[in-house]
Write an enzyme that holds these catalytic residues in place. Structure first.
Site, short mmCIF file in Angstrom:
data_model
loop_
_atom_site.label_atom_id
_atom_site.label_comp_id
_atom_site.label_asym_id
_atom_site.label_seq_id
_atom_site.Cartn_x
_atom_site.Cartn_y
_atom_site.Cartn_z
N GLU A 278 -0.87 -7.59 3.93
CA GLU A 278 -1.39 -8.60 4.85
C GLU A 278 -0.88 -8.38 6.27
O GLU A 278 -1.61 -8.62 7.24
CB GLU A 278 -1.02 -10.00 4.36
CG GLU A 278 -1.55 -10.35 2.98
CD GLU A 278 -3.06 -10.17 2.88
OE1 GLU A 278 -3.76 -10.42 3.88
OE2 GLU A 278 -3.54 -9.77 1.80
N ASP A 359 -3.84 -1.16 2.79
CA ASP A 359 -3.07 -0.59 1.68
C ASP A 359 -2.16 0.53 2.17
O ASP A 359 -0.98 0.61 1.79
CB ASP A 359 -4.02 -0.05 0.61
CG ASP A 359 -4.64 -1.15 -0.24
OD1 ASP A 359 -4.17 -2.29 -0.17
OD2 ASP A 359 -5.60 -0.84 -0.97
#
Length: 419
Positions: A278, A359
């Site tokens: 995030e 990611d």
């Protein structure tokens, strides 16, 4: 030059701006991990977990596609026949056919009819999720959330409809220009206010309690150079067993939100891995990218509706004289629905590329591919996801890389880093 000519030029400029923004801000150069690595990751997942995830998706599939088909057919039936115009007239008749009544009540009536006709599929989906143990919310709570959603949608719709049709009346030849600017501004405004005003309607948010995990997450954000207002915990467990986290808001409203289910199901290291993902969104300003592309797309859509809506055969089929009159609202909805379905694969592709970059950021920030892969296993297991979904569904709907793609990416990072 005529207003139509200016509209054509404006639409071309907006489309060009979208292409430039997409080319510059979306990480197109990040291809998925090799298919062989994905298949190896799939073989390493527990067979019963894969089977259960696929069983849930198979159970959801008939209702999902039937609901989409019914929604499309309802939109086309109301928009491409006089039925939608008549519905708007009926809504306005008790108020003397005043244009405000037609605009606001008629528009809400069109949307409500479509929602009610697809409501059984939403209820059916909830029953499937309950049967598989993923949904924890009873029918009473589900109904309350549904009514909250309808109420918020009605308020927003009434505001937008009143503003839009006021503009079409005051500027009948140039409404598309003011409407495009207003649509873009609304997208930006909602990016700021939704986290503060709307999200708390459906969940209760509390600051993550003081302790080693919060300290670690705060230090992680500081090390990453990402200004985050707070790390909040959402009481998602009252609705679902699914685990998740996300970043929302812009500037002073930006915050990282962690589901309470994630804190219960995952280890602290796995939570850190999710939050690092995030933080990648925040560092790369993905919310800003989404807001900018959304604003440009909304403005382009308004101009395109003006141009397409002047096509006489289309207006005749809908039983209206102008796309800018309240009676034509169902036609607007039909056009937007079709465009949304066609644009779905492009939006999904952009989202997957952005998620893959986040990611990669999480892997680089934590330097812990083993925990990242373990978290992907846990996400798939708890959320009952299909780790390797059918290709057509993946291309059309998937907003994130598949589980096996993410696991393979972690293994590729580990090889490159010598871990």
């Amino acid at each position: 030059m005529t207003p139509r000519g200016w509209a054509v030029l404006t639409l071309a400029a907006l489309v060009l701006a979208l292409l430039v923004v997409g080319a510059l801000l979306v990480p197109w150069s990040r291809p998925p991990a090799p298919r062989a690595d994905q298949l190896a990751a799939l073989r390493d997942l527990p067979a019963d977990q894969v089977a259960r995830g696929r069983a849930l998706q198979a159970a959801l599939r008939p209702g999902r596609y039937t609901g989409l088909a019914v929604g499309l057919l309802v939109a086309l039936l109301l928009g491409l026949t006089p039925l939608g115009a008549r519905l708007v007239e009926l809504a306005g008749r008790p108020f003397g056919d005043h244009w405000i009544a037609r605009a606001v009540l008629g528009g809400i009536a069109v949307v409500l009819v479509a929602d009610l006709l697809t409501l059984p599929f939403a209820a059916w989906r909830q029953s499937v999720l309950t049967r598989y143990g993923l949904a924890t919310q009873g029918w009473g709570g589900w109904t309350v959330d549904l009514l909250k959603s309808y109420a918020l949608s009605a308020v927003l719709a009434a505001t937008v409809l009143l503003g839009f049709y006021t503009v079409t009346r005051l500027a009948p030849r140039w409404w598309w220009a003011f409407g495009a600017a207003g649509a873009a501004g609304l997208v930006v405004l909602l990016s700021f206010v939704l986290p503060v005003l709307v999200e708390p309607v459906f969940n209760r948010f509390t600051p993550m309690e003081q302790g080693p995990l919060r300290t670690e997450l705060t230090a992680l954000a500081a090390r990453d150079g990402v200004p985050v207002r707070d790390v909040l915990v959402a009481d998602a467990s009252r609705r679902t067993r699914a685990v998740n986290a996300y970043v929302s808001g812009l500037g002073p409203t930006r915050r990282v939100v962690v589901y309470d289910t994630l804190l219960r199901e995952a280890t602290p290291a796995e939570v850190t891995s999710v939050v690092a993902h995030e933080l990648g969104h925040a560092r790369d300003r993905d919310v800003w990218t989404g807001t900018l592309t959304g604003a440009l797309g909304a403005a382009a859509a308004v101009v395109a509706l003006y141009l397409v809506g002047s096509w006489t055969p289309l207006l005749r089929r809908a039983g209206v004289d102008s796309i800018a009159e309240p009676r034509a609202f169902a036609l607007l909805i039909a056009l937007v629905t079709v465009v949304g379905l066609v644009a779905g694969p492009v939006q999904a592709l952009v989202s997957r590329r952005i998620e893959a970059r986040a990611d990669a950021h999480a892997l680089a920030l934590t330097g812990d591919p083993a925990t990242f892969e373990a978290m992907q296993r846990r996400l798939a297991g708890v959320n009952l996801a299909d780790p390797d979904p059918p290709r057509a569904e993946y291309l059309w709907f998937a907003s994130h890389p598949s589980t096996v793609e993410r696991m393979a990416a972690a293994r590729a990072y580990a090889r490159e880093a010598g871990r």
